[in-house]
Write a protein that holds these residues in place. Structure first.
Motif, PDB file in Angstrom:
ATOM      1  N   ALA A 239      19.266   5.328   4.916  1.00 14.48           N
ATOM      2  CA  ALA A 239      18.551   5.948   5.811  1.00 14.48           C
ATOM      3  C   ALA A 239      17.867   7.060   5.300  1.00 14.48           C
ATOM      4  O   ALA A 239      16.631   7.278   5.681  1.00 14.48           O
ATOM      5  CB  ALA A 239      19.679   7.057   6.583  1.00 14.48           C
ATOM      6  N   GLY A 243      13.719   7.006   5.206  1.00 16.07           N
ATOM      7  CA  GLY A 243      12.821   8.258   5.819  1.00 16.07           C
ATOM      8  C   GLY A 243      11.880   8.820   4.862  1.00 16.07           C
ATOM      9  O   GLY A 243      10.977   9.453   5.349  1.00 16.07           O
ATOM     10  N   THR A 336      19.426   8.491  14.316  1.00 10.83           N
ATOM     11  CA  THR A 336      18.804   6.849  14.329  1.00 10.83           C
ATOM     12  C   THR A 336      17.884   6.593  15.240  1.00 10.83           C
ATOM     13  O   THR A 336      16.815   5.908  14.755  1.00 10.83           O
ATOM     14  CB  THR A 336      20.292   6.035  14.547  1.00 10.83           C
ATOM     15  N   LEU A 339      14.765   8.344  13.659  1.00 11.20           N
ATOM     16  CA  LEU A 339      14.162   7.567  12.318  1.00 11.20           C
ATOM     17  C   LEU A 339      13.588   6.192  12.874  1.00 11.20           C
ATOM     18  O   LEU A 339      12.499   6.241  12.155  1.00 11.20           O
ATOM     19  CB  LEU A 339      15.684   7.201  11.495  1.00 11.20           C
ATOM     20  N   CYS A 342       9.988   7.672  14.199  1.00  9.52           N
ATOM     21  CA  CYS A 342       9.312   8.313  13.155  1.00  9.52           C
ATOM     22  C   CYS A 342       8.839   7.197  12.332  1.00  9.52           C
ATOM     23  O   CYS A 342       7.667   7.273  11.636  1.00  9.52           O
ATOM     24  CB  CYS A 342       9.990   9.421  12.552  1.00  9.52           C
ATOM     25  N   TYR A 343       9.592   6.172  12.040  1.00 10.92           N
ATOM     26  CA  TYR A 343       9.090   5.104  11.079  1.00 10.92           C
ATOM     27  C   TYR A 343       7.927   4.364  11.573  1.00 10.92           C
ATOM     28  O   TYR A 343       6.928   4.094  11.068  1.00 10.92           O
ATOM     29  CB  TYR A 343      10.186   4.181  10.530  1.00 10.92           C
ATOM     30  N   ALA A 432      10.347  12.317   9.514  1.00 10.66           N
ATOM     31  CA  ALA A 432      11.169  11.243   9.338  1.00 10.66           C
ATOM     32  C   ALA A 432      12.018  11.559   8.386  1.00 10.66           C
ATOM     33  O   ALA A 432      13.503  10.851   8.593  1.00 10.66           O
ATOM     34  CB  ALA A 432      10.124  10.281   8.396  1.00 10.66           C
ATOM     35  N   ALA A 435      15.042  13.284  10.349  1.00 10.37           N
ATOM     36  CA  ALA A 435      15.891  12.245  11.148  1.00 10.37           C
ATOM     37  C   ALA A 435      16.660  11.298  10.287  1.00 10.37           C
ATOM     38  O   ALA A 435      17.807  10.832  10.788  1.00 10.37           O
ATOM     39  CB  ALA A 435      14.734  11.402  12.023  1.00 10.37           C
ATOM     40  N   ALA A 436      16.249  11.076   9.197  1.00  8.84           N
ATOM     41  CA  ALA A 436      17.273  10.409   8.160  1.00  8.84           C
ATOM     42  C   ALA A 436      18.331  11.003   7.678  1.00  8.84           C
ATOM     43  O   ALA A 436      19.345  10.203   7.725  1.00  8.84           O
ATOM     44  CB  ALA A 436      16.234   9.766   7.100  1.00  8.84           C
ATOM     45  N   ALA A 439      20.469  10.711  10.933  1.00  7.98           N
ATOM     46  CA  ALA A 439      21.095   9.051  10.929  1.00  7.98           C
ATOM     47  C   ALA A 439      22.133   9.139   9.827  1.00  7.98           C
ATOM     48  O   ALA A 439      22.955   8.243  10.048  1.00  7.98           O
ATOM     49  CB  ALA A 439      19.743   8.280  10.884  1.00  7.98           C
TER      50      ALA A 439
END
Length: 452
Positions: A239, A243, A336, A339, A342-343, A432, A435-436, A439
């Motif tokens: 993760a 990110g 999750t 992530l 955002c990705y 990102a 969020a990672a 996650a």
């Protein structure tokens, strides 16, 4: 009596390029004939700018600075497209299929280690790892030293994938944290191989390409090595790796193209007030060497292309492990989802600014992997009562994409939508990594590590 100034023109006549200053009297044929450009052949065509013109046109009717081109319609190009392709293929050497075979062998070795880890046994795995490591080192030396037109994909990818295959084959799968150790060892091996390529390569562009691979590998090794030391699961490392990809891709152009500040402005002459008490005036780097600057830009472009492909591949490989089928905990579920979103936003909107079509599709392909992984998790977690809602949302997204695709395909442009895309891309890139961390269950992992 006032004399009219001469008219300045650029003349292209076959392989010749002439910069002329013609008197504003007579016709183009007379003036060009005096300069050695004959137009007596009836097959020749004179272009003024991008339009055909008569050689009897007065010079005064042509604007100053116009491009004049002499075209012979019956002349055959010196090299056809087919001949150029044959020449490029011939320059790649007869061993190009062997490089493709080694690349396929390395990919097969990685796949076998993942699908059948006990296929060769302990002694067989050590021997196979040694052969793969020898192949990686040999191909890295050959790729760095040879000067013919070997494809870039083979020059960089073959030793890299061989090094990854050697690392994952060497690490016993029965060890604790074998997955994390596999990735950390593979990244470290690729980093060492990249440093060797930098030391051995003659061309600056290839040194930059191997340096980009080494830099990305060092970052991956640091993340997964730290995860191994802290005892975190592989999902957390994956993760964090996924990110970091949008952030790294966004920072590539500024990080790779470094120019001395003195080239932009003569600070010693024009700077009157310093920006701080201890501020130093950038030194004058001397005269600008065009060939040196072109070489610098070519090296930075090669490094950016290699780093873009490598980062996109790293993100695509890390996403399936970073997004579990059944995430547990509210923060993990939210992280999750964030992530994946955002990705997707970071890479899809970043592809708009990519000038190289091949790299644009590489970035988009990595974003498609995120979409597939997100849909896989969504399908596995929704219940029977929410399937209709999810299907309806997907249908709305599909219809909206189809509606937007029509004007975009016709060349429509909108400054407002472009600025909105820039804002969304910035938000996706900035959020990102947080969020990672969510996650990966970062809050719980940090609390566990602190509490001992």
């Amino acid at each position: 009596m006032t004399t009219a100034p001469p008219r300045r023109f650029v003349v292209l006549d076959g392989d010749r390029r002439l910069d002329l200053a013609l008197p504003p009297t007579g016709t183009l044929a007379d003036a060009l004939g005096a300069a050695g450009v004959a137009l007596d052949d009836p097959r020749l065509t004179l272009l003024v700018g991008d339009r055909a013109a008569d050689a009897a046109t007065p010079v005064t009717d042509v604007e100053d600075g116009t491009l004049l081109t002499v075209v012979d319609p019956g002349a055959r190009p010196t090299e056809t497209r087919r001949e150029a392709r044959v020449r490029r293929l011939a320059g790649r050497g007869a061993d190009t299929p062997a490089w493709w075979a080694l690349l396929a062998l390395a990919a097969l070795a990685v796949a076998l280690d993942v699908l059948a880890p006990d296929l060769l046994g302990r002694h067989g795995s050590a021997g196979a790892a040694g052969l793969l490591a020898l192949g990686a080192l040999s191909t890295a030396v050959l790729a760095a030293r040879r000067t013919d037109d070997l494809p870039t994909a083979l020059r960089v990818a073959t030793p890299t994938v061989l090094a990854v295959a050697a690392a994952v084959t060497l690490v016993p799968d029965a060890w604790y944290g074998a997955t994390v150790l596999d990735v950390a060892t593979a990244a470290a091996a690729v980093g060492v191989l990249g440093v060797a390529g930098v030391a051995l390569a003659d061309a600056r562009a290839w040194r930059a390409s191997f340096g980009a691979v080494a830099g990305v590998a060092a970052g991956v090794a640091a993340v997964w090595g730290t995860t191994l030391l802290l005892g975190w699961p592989a999902q957390a490392a994956a993760a964090l790796t996924a990110g970091a990809v949008p952030v790294a891709l966004r920072a590539l152009p500024a990080a790779l193209l470094q120019i001395d500040e003195g080239y932009f402005m003569d600070y010693g002459r024009y700077l009157r007030n310093r920006w701080s008490v201890r501020g130093t005036v950038p030194a004058d780097p001397g005269s600008v060497d065009g060939e040196q600057m072109r070489e610098h830009v070519r090296a930075a472009s090669a490094a950016r292309a290699t780093a873009t492909v490598t980062l996109a591949a790293v993100g695509a490989l890390a996403l399936p492990a970073a997004v579990p089928l059944h995430p547990a905990g509210g923060l993990v579920v939210g992280g999750t989802i964030a992530l994946v979103v955002c990705y997707l936003l970071g890479l899809l909107l970043l592809a708009r600014t990519e000038s190289v079509p091949a790299l644009r599709w590489v970035v988009r392909a990595s974003a498609v992997v995120a979409a597939v992984v997100g849909l896989r998790t969504l399908t596995a977690t929704v219940g029977a009562d929410t399937q209709t809602l999810v299907a309806g949302l997907l249908a709305v997204v599909g219809v909206a994409a189809a509606v937007v695709a029509v004007p975009l395909g016709r060349g429509a442009r909108s400054l407002g939508l472009s600025r909105t895309g820039d804002v969304l891309q910035g938000m996706g890139t900035v959020l990102a990594l947080p969020a990672a961390l969510l996650a990966a269950g970062g809050l719980e992992l940090v609390r566990t590590a602190v509490s001992g």
